[in-house]
Every structure is written in structure tokens, then in C-alpha cells.
Write an enzyme that holds these catalytic residues in place. Structure first.
Site, PDB file in Angstrom:
ATOM      1  N   ASP A 162       0.815  -1.226   0.000  1.00 21.48           N
ATOM      2  CA  ASP A 162       0.000   0.000   0.000  1.00 21.48           C
ATOM      3  C   ASP A 162       0.844   1.270   0.000  1.00 21.48           C
ATOM      4  OD1 ASP A 162      -2.344  -1.615   0.282  1.00 21.48           O
ATOM      5  OD2 ASP A 162      -1.913  -1.763   2.423  1.00 21.48           O
TER       6      ASP A 162
ATOM      7  N   LYS B 122       2.378   2.153  -4.919  1.00 18.91           N
ATOM      8  CA  LYS B 122       3.100   1.625  -6.084  1.00 18.91           C
ATOM      9  C   LYS B 122       2.302   1.804  -7.363  1.00 18.91           C
ATOM     10  CE  LYS B 122       3.355  -2.426  -4.260  1.00 18.91           C
ATOM     11  NZ  LYS B 122       2.779  -2.103  -2.958  1.00 18.91           N
TER      12      LYS B 122
ATOM     13  N   GLY C  77      -3.726  -4.654  -4.446  1.00 16.14           N
ATOM     14  CA  GLY C  77      -4.687  -3.712  -5.008  1.00 16.14           C
ATOM     15  C   GLY C  77      -3.993  -2.417  -5.343  1.00 16.14           C
ATOM     16  N   HIS C  78      -3.970  -2.077  -6.614  1.00 11.32           N
ATOM     17  CA  HIS C  78      -3.382  -0.802  -7.035  1.00 11.32           C
ATOM     18  C   HIS C  78      -4.518   0.159  -7.350  1.00 11.32           C
ATOM     19  CE1 HIS C  78       0.636  -2.067  -7.229  1.00 11.32           C
ATOM     20  NE2 HIS C  78       0.643  -2.594  -8.421  1.00 11.32           N
TER      21      HIS C  78
ATOM     22  N   GLN D  94       2.447  -6.010  -3.057  1.00 15.60           N
ATOM     23  CA  GLN D  94       2.785  -6.079  -1.624  1.00 15.60           C
ATOM     24  C   GLN D  94       4.057  -5.273  -1.311  1.00 15.60           C
ATOM     25  OE1 GLN D  94       2.047  -9.535  -2.947  1.00 15.60           O
ATOM     26  NE2 GLN D  94      -0.061  -9.047  -2.524  1.00 15.60           N
TER      27      GLN D  94
ATOM     28  N   THR E 213      -9.290  -5.331   0.857  1.00 11.86           N
ATOM     29  CA  THR E 213     -10.074  -5.860   1.983  1.00 11.86           C
ATOM     30  C   THR E 213     -10.987  -4.832   2.634  1.00 11.86           C
ATOM     31  OG1 THR E 213      -8.310  -5.263   3.506  1.00 11.86           O
ATOM     32  CG2 THR E 213      -8.231  -7.486   2.574  1.00 11.86           C
ATOM     33  N   GLY E 214     -10.727  -3.528   2.443  1.00 11.74           N
ATOM     34  CA  GLY E 214     -11.512  -2.487   3.111  1.00 11.74           C
ATOM     35  C   GLY E 214     -11.187  -2.379   4.599  1.00 11.74           C
TER      36      GLY E 214
END
Ligand code: GDP
Length: 428
Positions: free
Chosen positions: A13, A16, A40-41, A224, A305-306
Site C-alpha cells: 500500500d 506503487k 490492489g493498485h 505487496q 479488503t476495506g
């Protein structure tokens, strides 16, 4: 022309996605080398917010070929959904632009069920996985019983392999008191996905090396972060793959002499999702201040994931370590805008463990859990910095903060980001 590797310097996070988007503008090929849709990007282009989990953000640049490398684990159903989602947003997704390695491993319904069964069994010791089946898929890969993307080329044989894997998982699930998966219904979407994905599958190591020989510029995009690496991270609170620069080589099938630039990405403070040690973690008002309200998509809530992220001061011990493990040639510092308005800023410059002062994180979990951060305090800045595009637009205190970080990890910082928009980059 050689390759550039882009790596997260913390726990993921780091931003990237936007850095990859910037570097992709100068690349011919963007290739992801590890992980799956646990990553997640987020890339913001004008009014559009693209949330990418599997597809490299290079897909947003028309001239770029995107590769899902052999080091990845791919859920074919989720990949297809992501392809359809971005196609609806106007992005052209075709086999010329997106290529899947025939050697990449597949995530199946068996892996997803086993992931949640395993996390439940661990109870309070749970790793905090994203429950996407990533760990079990990598387990099957190293256990030499996985299913690879190339097997989707023969849809019938793929269906049989999938069926057998689910039946085997059902035995394990039953032993642990979990309900079984119905192999018939669970495979329907997968078989449809296989039929549609066939034209996208090829030997991507061959493709990448061929393009490199022709002079193409390849950006190897990490997911990651370094501290989540299965070898170099805070084991066992890690992912099951190698997000570090070494993982780019094995995860794509290219040699080290192809690489001439390793770009680390670090957030200007620390965040972590899930369990595991975090020596600079904050609680209370300051943590909430760094986390944001959750109203903006760039606030500190996981893209996949929120979950609210744990927040803390910047940890230069971690950055120094990441620089060593990855061999960074430069570091990009993101989210400097979030620090505006904080009176003074702390940076961890070392750890104290059992009365010893350390410059690098200890390599055992026990010591790491006992590590106490040793801080240096720097003056903060009050001004908003989102408008800055040159060093001279930044407050002196911001420049001093950036310079100190570069000095502490002995890596040059030439670019920082001051907001989520594509153009909110400052070239120093
Ligand atoms: P990744 O997992 O490292 O790819 O992280 P993302 O690229 O998803 O970035 C996390 C979030 O931070 C996204 O919502 C980005 O839009 C946002 N972001 C990236 N850089 C900045 C920045 O400089 N400032 C702010 N406020 N948000 C940023």
C-alpha cells in the site's frame, strides 16, 4: 534496453500503483511478477478511479503490453471480471495488450475454501490473509500439485484437474468440520473463464526476453512490500511469494544483467494491514489522523479488503533494510500531503532490543516483537503541498524531511508524490 524493477519498501500500500503508472508511460512492457488478487493498485486518471488487483496498471497506457508473470497466482474468474470491468471503463483489453504466463499458477475454489478454514483454525494467531486463496495456491505450487494457467488451453483436461483438486480439498475440509464444495457448481465459472482466457496465454519468459533483445523497456511491477516477503519479511506474518527485487527475476524468467534500475516506493509514514510486528505503530488521535476518515479512497483502508490499516511514524530501519534487500537505486516517497499540519514528525532511526541498539530489523520474530523504536524528531509543516510540482514549491521543512529520509537509508530520493492524481508528483 534494460529492465526497471518497482518494489514496495514497507508492508504494501505504498502507492506503487501511481508510481507504476508514471513509469509505465516510458515503458513498452509492464510485467507483474508475484502475488495475486490480494494486491490492489489504485490509479486516478481524471474522473476515473481504476482499482486493479491482477492487471498491471500499464494497461492504462495504450502502447504498453501487460504481462502476468509466472511468479503470480491467478484466479481466472476474478481476472476475467477485472478485464470486463476495465473494458467497460473504456480500456482496450485484447491478447496483444494482455498476456498471461502459461507457467503462472491458478487459484481454485479449493484454495479459497482452504484459506478461510486455515485462518479459522489459527484463531487469535491468524495471519490476517486476504482470504483469496493465495497461500494455499502457493503451497500447491511448491508441493508440485498445482494447476498452471497453461492447463486452461485444454479446457476438458483442465476441468478434470480442477474437479480432482476440489474433491481432495473436500477431504481436508471434512476432517476439520467444514462443509464441502460442490465441484460441479464450483467449476462452471472456471471452465467458462478458461475458454475465454485461452487466447491470452503464452510463454511470457520467451516473450519478455525476446522484447528485451529487441530493445524494449520492461517495467517489472511488484505487489505487496518488502516486509511481506516470504524470506525477508516478518515471517510468518508475510505473504507466500517474493515481492522483493529477486522475486522479479524468478517471477518473470529474466536474468539479473537485464536490470539497471530498482525503484523503491515508500509512504512518508508507516501503515500495515493484518497482524505482525510494527515498532512505530501509533494509537489514538495521531493514528486516526494518519488513517483519514475513510471518505477518500486514498484514506488508509485496504484497497482489497476495506480493512482499516494500522498507522505509525516512518520507520527508517525498515527502509534501510528494504534498500539493502532490494538494492534500490532510488526511492520514491509518497503521501507527503498527509503529513501537512502535524506539529512535529518522528522517524525511527534505530531499534533497541534487549539493551542493544540495532540499525537493521532483527531476524527473529521474538526479538522483533521486543524491538522499541528509537526516534529522531523533525519539525512538521502546516502548508498544504498538493499543488507542488518542483522542490521550490515545497516548504523547507518538507524538503528537510525528504533529505533526512534519503540520508537515513542511503538512497537518493528524486521524486515524491503529494496527492493521488496522476500529475501530483514533484521531481526534485
Ligand atoms: P499499492 O498497494 O502500493 O499499489 O498502493 P496504491 O497504489 O493502491 O495506493 C494506495 C492509495 O494511496 C491509493 O488510493 C492512491 O490513490 C493513494 N495515493 C498514492 N499516492 C498518494 C499521495 O501522494 N497522496 C495521497 N493523499 N494519496 C496517494
Amino acid at each position: 534496453m534494460p529492465a526497471t524493477i518497482l518494489v514496495g519498501a514497507q508492508w504494501g500500500d505504498e502507492g506503487k500503483g501511481r508510481v507504476a503508472d508514471w513509469l509505465a508511460a516510458e515503458a513498452d512492457v509492464v510485467a507483474r511478477y508475484a502475488g495475486g488478487d490480494n494486491a490492489g493498485h489504485t490509479v486516478v486518471v481524471g474522473q476515473s478511479v481504476f482499482k486493479l488487483h491482477l492487471i498491471p496498471s500499464g494497461i492504462l497506457h495504450e502502447h504498453v503490453t501487460c504481462v502476468l508473470g509466472n511468479g503470480m497466482v491467478i484466479n481466472p474468474v476474478n481476472l476475467l471480471k477485472e478485464m470486463d470491468d476495465i473494458a467497460r471503463m473504456g480500456v482496450d483489453v485484447n491478447p496483444e495488450r494482455l498476456v498471461i504466463s502459461s507457467r503462472a499458477h491458478l487459484i481454485t475454489p479449493a484454495h479459497i475454501a482452504l484459506d478461510s478454514a486455515s485462518e479459522k483454525a489459527l484463531g487469535s494467531q491468524a495471519i490476517g490473509t486476504t482470504l483469496r486463496g493465495i497461500g494455499p495456491a502457493y503451497l500447491d505450487k511448491t508441493g508440485r500439485r498445482g494447476i498452471r494457467a497453461g492447463q486452461m488451453l485444454d479446457v476438458e483436461a483442465f476441468g478434470e484437474a480442477l474437479y480432482a483438486m476440489i474433491e481432495k480439498a473436500n477431504q481436508t475440509l471434512a476432517e476439520h468440520g467444514h462443509s464441502p464444495i460442490d465441484p460441479k457448481t464450483a467449476t462452471v465459472d472456471y471452465l467458462q473463464a478458461a475458454a475465454r482466457l485461452k487466447p491470452f496465454i503464452q510463454d511470457t519468459a520467451l516473450l519478455l526476453n525476446g522484447r528485451l533483445r529487441e530493445g524494449a523497456r520492461v517495467l517489472c511491477e511488484g505487489a505487496q512490500g518488502t516486509l511481506l516477503d516470504v524470506d525477508h519479511g516478518d515471517y510468518p506474518f508475510v505473504t507466500s511469494s517474493s515481492p522483493t527485487s529477486g522475486g522479479a527475476l524468478t517471477g518473470l524468467g529474466i536474468g539479473p544483467r537485464q536490470v539497471d534500475r530498482v525503484v523503491g516506493v515508500a509512504k512518508a509514514f508507516s501503515t500495515r494491514v493484518g497482524s505482525g510486528p510494527m515498532p512505530t505503530e501509533l494509537e489514538g488521535d495521531l493514528a486516526n489522523r494518519l488513517r483519514g476518515t475513510g471518505e477518500n479512497f486514498w484514506d488508509e483502508y485496504g484497497t482489497t479488503t476495506g480493512r482499516p490499516r494500522r498507522c505509525g511514524w516512518l520507520d527508517a530501519v525498515v527502509l534501510r533494510y528494504a534498500a539493502q534487500v532490494n538494492g534500490f537505486s532510488e526511492l520514491v516517497l509518497t503521501k507527503l500531503d498527509v503529513l501537512s499540519g502535524i506539529e512535529s514528525l518522528k522517524i525511527a532511526v534505530g531499534y533497541e532490543v534487549d539493551g542493544r541498539r540495532l540499525d537493521f530489523p532483527p531476524s527473529t520474530l521474538g526479538e522483533l516483537e521486543r524491538a522499541v523504536a528509537v526516534y529522531e524528531t523533525l519539525p512538521g509543516w502546516h502548508e498544504a503541498v498538493g499543488h507542488a510540482r518542483r522542490a521550490s514549491d515545497l516548504p523547507d521543512a518538507t524538503v528537510a524531511y525528504i533529505n533526512r529520509v534519503a540520508e537515513l537509508c542511503d538512497v537518493p530520493i528524486r521524486t515524491v508524490s503529494v496527492g493521488p492524481e496522476r500529475d501530483q508528483l514533484v521531481y526534485l
